[in-house]
Design a protein around this motif. Structure first.
Motif, PDB file in Angstrom:
ATOM      1  N   ALA A  51       0.865  -1.178   0.000  1.00 21.40           N
ATOM      2  CA  ALA A  51       0.000   0.000   0.000  1.00 21.40           C
ATOM      3  C   ALA A  51       0.902   1.228   0.000  1.00 21.40           C
ATOM      4  N   SER A  58      -4.013   7.275  -2.460  1.00 25.69           N
ATOM      5  CA  SER A  58      -3.648   6.008  -1.835  1.00 25.69           C
ATOM      6  C   SER A  58      -3.810   4.905  -2.868  1.00 25.69           C
ATOM      7  N   SER A  60      -3.080   0.613  -3.692  1.00 23.54           N
ATOM      8  CA  SER A  60      -2.802  -0.695  -3.135  1.00 23.54           C
ATOM      9  C   SER A  60      -2.517  -1.641  -4.293  1.00 23.54           C
TER      10      SER A  60
END
Length: 102
Positions: A51, A58, A60
């Motif tokens: 991540a 953000s 992942s």
């Protein structure tokens, strides 16, 4: 976009201890925030997740890590990694060379 990082991390142990740790891919992943080994496929291949936070974004990723080479004489390790984000819309790759120096 390519990002190159060149970083030295001083360790509170001797070079032999650091070299043994560096060869333990699962232990090294635990030292990296956001990284996790989810499966050891064989001696040189792993599955994992990472991540990443870049500013307000953000991401992942889920992918593979391959141990390309381990050189005990120079205490160096070469890893490559490839992954796609969990939404499947983008990807990333890694080419990492780490060396232990006394």
């Amino acid at each position: 976009m390519q990002v190159t990082l060149d970083k030295v991390f001083p360790l509170a142990c001797n070079a032999d201890v650091a070299w043994r740790l560096l060869q333990d891919i699962e232990a090294v992943a635990q030292c990296m925030p956001g990284a996790r080994i989810t499966e050891r496929v064989d001696h040189n291949n792993y599955l994992g997740t990472v991540a990443v936070r870049l500013g307000p974004a953000s991401l992942s990723f889920k992918g593979t890590i391959t141990v390309v080479s381990v050189d005990a004489d120079t205490r160096s390790l070469h890893l490559t990694g490839k992954g796609t984000d969990t939404a499947g819309t983008s990807g990333a790759s890694m080419d990492l060379v780490a060396t232990i120096r006394a």
